[in-house]
Design an enzyme around this catalytic site. Structure first.
Site, PDB file in Angstrom:
ATOM      1  N   CYS A   1     -39.695 -35.718 -16.598  1.00 24.60           N
ATOM      2  CA  CYS A   1     -38.971 -36.008 -15.369  1.00 24.60           C
ATOM      3  C   CYS A   1     -39.905 -36.451 -14.250  1.00 24.60           C
ATOM      4  CB  CYS A   1     -38.223 -34.725 -14.994  1.00 24.60           C
ATOM      5  SG  CYS A   1     -37.720 -34.630 -13.303  1.00 24.60           S
TER       6      CYS A   1
ATOM      7  N   GLU B   1     -35.198 -42.489 -10.633  1.00 20.67           N
ATOM      8  CA  GLU B   1     -35.289 -42.533 -12.095  1.00 20.67           C
ATOM      9  C   GLU B   1     -34.052 -41.880 -12.730  1.00 20.67           C
ATOM     10  OE1 GLU B   1     -39.222 -41.200 -13.247  1.00 20.67           O
ATOM     11  OE2 GLU B   1     -38.456 -40.478 -15.147  1.00 20.67           O
TER      12      GLU B   1
ATOM     13  N   CYS C   1     -43.493 -29.991 -11.883  1.00 16.18           N
ATOM     14  CA  CYS C   1     -42.606 -31.143 -11.739  1.00 16.18           C
ATOM     15  C   CYS C   1     -43.261 -32.305 -10.990  1.00 16.18           C
ATOM     16  CB  CYS C   1     -41.346 -30.685 -11.008  1.00 16.18           C
ATOM     17  SG  CYS C   1     -40.195 -32.005 -10.666  1.00 16.18           S
TER      18      CYS C   1
ATOM     19  N   GLY D   1     -34.794 -34.210  -7.324  1.00 13.71           N
ATOM     20  CA  GLY D   1     -33.946 -33.665  -6.270  1.00 13.71           C
ATOM     21  C   GLY D   1     -33.304 -32.342  -6.629  1.00 13.71           C
ATOM     22  N   GLU D   2     -32.921 -31.623  -5.579  1.00  9.15           N
ATOM     23  CA  GLU D   2     -32.206 -30.356  -5.746  1.00  9.15           C
ATOM     24  C   GLU D   2     -30.752 -30.625  -5.331  1.00  9.15           C
ATOM     25  OE1 GLU D   2     -32.269 -26.929  -6.675  1.00  9.15           O
ATOM     26  OE2 GLU D   2     -30.247 -27.337  -5.971  1.00  9.15           O
TER      27      GLU D   2
ATOM     28  N   CYS E   1     -28.897 -38.415 -17.379  1.00 11.37           N
ATOM     29  CA  CYS E   1     -29.519 -37.491 -16.420  1.00 11.37           C
ATOM     30  C   CYS E   1     -29.778 -38.295 -15.147  1.00 11.37           C
ATOM     31  CB  CYS E   1     -30.821 -36.962 -17.012  1.00 11.37           C
ATOM     32  SG  CYS E   1     -31.744 -35.961 -15.847  1.00 11.37           S
TER      33      CYS E   1
ATOM     34  N   ASN F   1     -43.384 -30.255 -19.826  1.00  8.42           N
ATOM     35  CA  ASN F   1     -43.967 -31.591 -19.888  1.00  8.42           C
ATOM     36  C   ASN F   1     -45.318 -31.581 -19.197  1.00  8.42           C
ATOM     37  OD1 ASN F   1     -41.750 -33.151 -21.045  1.00  8.42           O
ATOM     38  ND2 ASN F   1     -40.662 -32.588 -19.189  1.00  8.42           N
TER      39      ASN F   1
ATOM     40  N   LEU G   1     -35.026 -21.111 -14.306  1.00  5.63           N
ATOM     41  CA  LEU G   1     -35.521 -19.743 -14.151  1.00  5.63           C
ATOM     42  C   LEU G   1     -37.048 -19.707 -14.308  1.00  5.63           C
ATOM     43  CD1 LEU G   1     -34.215 -16.976 -13.640  1.00  5.63           C
ATOM     44  CD2 LEU G   1     -34.278 -16.592 -16.099  1.00  5.63           C
TER      45      LEU G   1
ATOM     46  N   CYS H   1     -41.702 -27.257  -7.165  1.00  3.71           N
ATOM     47  CA  CYS H   1     -41.947 -26.584  -8.448  1.00  3.71           C
ATOM     48  C   CYS H   1     -43.245 -27.137  -9.058  1.00  3.71           C
ATOM     49  CB  CYS H   1     -40.776 -26.788  -9.404  1.00  3.71           C
ATOM     50  SG  CYS H   1     -39.212 -26.223  -8.719  1.00  3.71           S
TER      51      CYS H   1
ATOM     52  N   SER I   1     -27.874 -28.837 -12.021  1.00  5.60           N
ATOM     53  CA  SER I   1     -29.047 -27.992 -12.247  1.00  5.60           C
ATOM     54  C   SER I   1     -29.702 -27.637 -10.913  1.00  5.60           C
ATOM     55  CB  SER I   1     -30.029 -28.766 -13.126  1.00  5.60           C
ATOM     56  OG  SER I   1     -31.221 -28.052 -13.234  1.00  5.60           O
TER      57      SER I   1
ATOM     58  N   CYS J   1     -38.406 -34.771  -4.028  1.00  9.82           N
ATOM     59  CA  CYS J   1     -37.829 -33.427  -3.916  1.00  9.82           C
ATOM     60  C   CYS J   1     -38.801 -32.578  -3.108  1.00  9.82           C
ATOM     61  CB  CYS J   1     -37.639 -32.818  -5.299  1.00  9.82           C
ATOM     62  SG  CYS J   1     -36.866 -31.183  -5.250  1.00  9.82           S
TER      63      CYS J   1
HETATM   64  S1  SF4 Z   1     -36.775 -31.908  -8.954  1.00 14.82           S
HETATM   65 FE1  SF4 Z   1     -36.076 -29.913  -9.720  1.00 14.82          FE
HETATM   66  S2  SF4 Z   1     -37.824 -29.123 -10.864  1.00 14.82           S
HETATM   67 FE2  SF4 Z   1     -38.588 -30.780  -9.596  1.00 14.82          FE
HETATM   68  S3  SF4 Z   1     -39.328 -29.783  -7.707  1.00 14.82           S
HETATM   69 FE3  SF4 Z   1     -37.204 -30.393  -7.369  1.00 14.82          FE
HETATM   70  S4  SF4 Z   1     -36.013 -28.609  -7.880  1.00 14.82           S
HETATM   71 FE4  SF4 Z   1     -38.036 -28.294  -8.781  1.00 14.82          FE
END
Ligand code: SF4
Length: 345
Positions: free
Chosen positions: A332, A91, A118, A158-159, A104, A289, A214, A115, A190, A111
């Site tokens: 997201c 996406e 998310c 993704g990280e 973005c 969100n 954070l 988190c 990010s 991922c």
């Molecule tokens: S995409 Fe970003 S916010 Fe979502 S789980 Fe992965 S690191 Fe965390």
């Protein structure tokens, strides 16, 4: 598939020379891929047919395919779902601002960072993206809208620091004068806070922006919503950010998603102000969100205002992220989740 699109001009030269062609063809090829954003060898009419045939045979390429596209009637935001060559779905979002278009992009399929707020992490990480698949999101959007993209945030699924080498190559490709030439200062990476990788990125001394998710002001709270916090303490994460600032002289953005009753109290704001006071930074408050899979609620407007006011008392520059595309599944990862459910995955 698509590996040739990850290459620098120097790497393309090796391929071209091995085919007995002149070196300057490498730059031409790079310009087709990254300046003209053409990924079809048949269209590359300044390259010899013989060379095109060899490339076609040995380095097949396939563009990202738009499988769904949602346009906001409120603000012109467009959400895209792309299918990759192995049929995975990612996406991306185009946001239109007065100062230009921002995209973005995703850096991984899914991922594994977990988190809690998310949607992208619900099924874990499927695979990393190639640098080509990262630039490909921008090219596909640029071509679809016929508009230039001037800002990039790597904040989709993704990280991006998990595979630092991929992200660095992405920056090299998108920043290249023979490609889109998007300035490093217009690129934001990010991260949820991978300490060694933040330090390694700082060592690169690039002029890109770092955004740090954070979301909490104590280790305990942060651990409850972000599993990565069990690995790296707040103190370590902030020390890594200080290191990044020291090496690059760039301001760090702290992303703080406000979750009702979780991290939006006045005492949280005071603690955050205390932690960030005097730092070359900026806080971006994001009303969280709401997603189907989790029970978090977005903070009330009054709590958000109070939070912002406290941070300002500490002299910490703070902005409230504008909610874009509220009418099109803005959060997201949500659009992708919905599509996969529909596809039966
Ligand atoms: S995409 Fe970003 S916010 Fe979502 S789980 Fe992965 S690191 Fe965390």
């Amino acid at each position: 598939m698509n590996e040739i699109l990850n290459h620098t001009i120097a790497e393309l030269e090796e391929i071209i020379l091995a085919y007995g062609e002149s070196k300057f063809r490498a730059k031409q090829l790079f310009e087709w891929f990254h300046k003209k954003m053409v990924w079809d060898y048949d269209e590359m009419n300044n390259l010899p047919l013989k060379l095109r045939d060899k490339l076609k045979e040995n380095y097949p390429i396939q563009s990202l395919r738009i499988v769904e596209k949602l346009c906001s009637e409120i603000d012109g935001t467009i959400k895209y779902l792309f299918e990759l060559s192995d049929s995975h779905i990612i996406e991306s979002v185009l946001m239109r601002y007065k100062h230009g278009n921002s995209v973005c992009i995703s850096s991984q399929v899914g991922c594994r960072m977990g988190c809690k707020f998310c949607a992208s992490t619900v099924e874990g990480r499927v695979r990393n993206l190639l640098p080509a698949e990262m630039v490909g999101q921008i090219y596909a959007i640029s071509k679809d809208t016929n508009e230039r993209v001037s800002n990039i945030v790597i904040m989709g699924s993704g990280e991006p620091l998990e595979e630092l080498g991929v992200t660095l190559r992405f920056v090299e490709l998108i920043n290249h004068p023979s490609g889109q030439n998007i300035g490093q200062r217009h690129i934001t990476v990010s991260t949820c806070g991978l300490v060694p990788e933040i330090k390694a990125l700082a060592e690169e001394k690039l002029q890109i922006n770092l955004a740090l998710s954070l979301h909490a002001t104590t280790d305990e709270r942060r651990q409850a919503i972000m599993p990565i916090a069990r690995k790296y303490s707040l103190e370590e994460v902030l020390a890594a950010c200080h290191y990044f600032i020291e090496k690059t002289n760039r301001r760090v953005t702290f992303e703080y998603a406000l979750i009702e009753g979780e991290n939006d109290k006045e005492e949280d704001a005071r603690r955050l102000g205390g932690l960030l006071k005097g730092m070359l930074c900026h806080v971006n408050l994001i009303p969280v969100n709401q997603i189907d899979e989790r029970s978090y609620k977005s903070s009330k407007a009054s709590s958000i205002e109070r939070f912002k006011g406290v941070l300002e008392q500490y002299g910490v520059p703070t902005t409230l992220r504008r909610t874009l595309g509220a009418d099109i599944d803005a959060a997201c990862g949500q659009l992708r989740r919905r599509y996969l459910k529909k596809r039966g995955e």
